[in-house]
Design an enzyme around this catalytic site. Sequence first.
Site, PDB file in Angstrom:
ATOM      1  N   LEU A 176       0.812  -1.220   0.000  1.00 32.30           N
ATOM      2  CA  LEU A 176       0.000   0.000   0.000  1.00 32.30           C
ATOM      3  C   LEU A 176       0.844   1.269   0.000  1.00 32.30           C
ATOM      4  O   LEU A 176       0.278   2.365   0.047  1.00 32.30           O
ATOM      5  CB  LEU A 176      -0.925   0.015   1.227  1.00 32.30           C
ATOM      6  CG  LEU A 176      -2.011  -1.068   1.240  1.00 32.30           C
ATOM      7  CD1 LEU A 176      -2.736  -1.066   2.573  1.00 32.30           C
ATOM      8  CD2 LEU A 176      -3.000  -0.855   0.098  1.00 32.30           C
ATOM      9  N   ARG A 177       2.167   1.118  -0.057  1.00 37.71           N
ATOM     10  CA  ARG A 177       2.993   2.319  -0.057  1.00 37.71           C
ATOM     11  C   ARG A 177       2.714   3.178  -1.291  1.00 37.71           C
ATOM     12  O   ARG A 177       2.742   4.400  -1.230  1.00 37.71           O
ATOM     13  CB  ARG A 177       4.474   1.947   0.012  1.00 37.71           C
ATOM     14  CG  ARG A 177       5.386   3.166   0.111  1.00 37.71           C
ATOM     15  CD  ARG A 177       6.851   2.785   0.270  1.00 37.71           C
ATOM     16  NE  ARG A 177       7.138   2.341   1.621  1.00 37.71           N
ATOM     17  CZ  ARG A 177       7.569   1.143   1.933  1.00 37.71           C
ATOM     18  NH1 ARG A 177       7.756   0.248   0.979  1.00 37.71           N
ATOM     19  NH2 ARG A 177       7.823   0.803   3.184  1.00 37.71           N
TER      20      ARG A 177
END
Length: 710
Positions: free
Chosen positions: A290-291
């Site tokens: 999810l970065r």
Amino acid sequence: MRDGSNDSKTPVQQAVPPDTFPFSAVVGSDDLALALVLTAVSPDVGGVLVRGEKGTAKSTMVRGLAAVLPHQQVVVDCRFGCAPTDRATCPDGPHDPATPAASRAARLVELPIGATEDRVVGSLDLERALGRGETAYQPGLLAAANRGILYVDEVNLLHDHLVDLLLDAAAMGRNTVERDGVSVSHAARIVLVGTMNPEEGELRPQLLDRFGLTVEVAAPREPTLRAEVVRRRLAFDADPAAFVARFEADQEALRRRIADARSALGAVSLTDAMLTKIATVCAAFEVDGLRADIVTARAAVAHAAWSGRATVTVADVRAAARLALPHRRRRNPFDSPGLDEDLLDRLLGDDEPDPGDGGEPEPDARHDQDLHGDGDGEAPPSTSMGQRPERDGELDAEPAERRPEPQRAEHDPDDGGTETGQAPAGAPAASGVSTADEPYRARLLRATGLGTGDPGRRSSAVTSTGRRVGSTSARTGPVHVPATIRAAASHGSTGDVSRGDRPPRLRVLPGDVRRSVLQGRESNLVLLCVDASGSMAARRRMEAVKSAVLSLLLDAYQRRDKVALVTFRGAGAELTLPPTGSVEIAARRLRDLPHGGRTPLAEGLETAYETLRVERLRDPNRRALLVVVTDGRATSGPDALQRAARVAAQLRHEGVEGVVLDCESGRFRMGLAAQLADHLGAEHLPVGELAASAIVGAARAARATTGRAA
């Protein structure tokens, strides 16, 4: 600071020289300019990685950025550059409220490739520890770069663990040190910028993902733009002061705009609809984790603030995704980062009109004409911050020549001919190009003994990182404190308590300092000498050969090795790829490798020998591993086998370590590759046993046989 072993007490901090090439005067680097500005507006984006060939103004733009960052207030004499509002949280604080504050320009700190971990994060102040018996912290480069720019040129050549430290500090905004009896945490709000030339090697995907934004830069192809770049450079070299003065108004306007965007950043609204679009885009490009979503959201907010908008729009998301996703998309090991912008446009759709704007142009175009003119109102052929007219708020797209090429599949359905690239039966012999299967995890091939090369992941070596195995009196390297104390204790201490003197103190002389000897892994030069003759094309061997070599290249990529490729076929041999850190280029050369003709094995070994000889002069500490991929036949010229045996013996005499990857197949085998391995003093390895899974399978089979026998 030029050398990571510099023993000065204060890390080098440098304000930008007044004659630095102006940021607003650079043309032809639109995406890079935008990425740097967005990171300057919001350091939480996580820094910028600039990938590109040499001579593309990467360093010029980074150094120019520092000159347009707003001035900042700092507490006088604070070693960490704290703002007046941070007086209570500074490790040297709390500062006296009466301590005055001063204004200074943003700092640019350059990190040299040879920097050690203690110089980056800080360490124990040895002078105070050994001289006065005090435990004190000596700040490192991260403290020097606080609230400024930390610039790492050739970041792909930096040790991986140092890159991890830098990225952690950039992501968290703090540097925490727990070492040598020191426990300190200080602010490290930095704009991290790394530049690299992909031809010299890639960063690992895990490290690529940690950079917030990435930009591919290349020299412009348009003659008028190239001429303008040269014209400005010549004008700057002739009279730097006059050139800087010519763009001072543009620089000041850009400085004010960055300051305004920083002030407005907290007021920008990211709606749920835009957040859903960001998630949709990231999911469609199959990014891991999810970065990417977080960085894209932060970059979109920064772009909206930079554009003067109070709400994030589709244009902001598009601009952010183009910079935050290329290096995060799921790709094959040897693919270059890139992004399908057509797919991005389909996912985002058209820009949604801002309610109540009455069709007026957005405010992000307010400075376009006055920020990057040539100082007298005339715009350059292509400005580095000009806006795309049909897409609100987004910078000009790169010319088609500068965009990353679409990735080619390993199996080309239009290749034509037979599956192996061979001519049909009965046809005259001709060169062909065969495809390869997917690479697999190869078994570890490594040099014997203990080397002294650059840190890597292949062979055992004495390196600058690893486990401590001893100490030395050398002048460089991390200090071995216990060994230093033992050496100092050998000549006694000062003072005599029985006579009423102060308690005895250990006297440490310069000759007492001992340095740690660390054992870890080194990177090697993996020289692949590949037989591409007609005999290798028989029985579909070439597909297995290419798959094996691709697997070795993948292994070299993961172990941070340099690679070189020698091929031999027909009447001679060729250095297809000189030693390089870019295994991606080697993989591309291999995929297009033709085959056919006779087998000049001796010529191939001679070319390998000469390549290793030259590389040993260039880099004497890097050990080489020669991998000969052949069936052992030699059919070019008289006494071909004898000549090959003589060259192999010469390689063995020079101490070259190697492996012969035997590609012979079929029921009746001549065993020539095994004989070649004996002449080379190398390991003989059938190509079918290269895969690590083959070792596991053999071990399981042996265990099962032993169990049945019991």
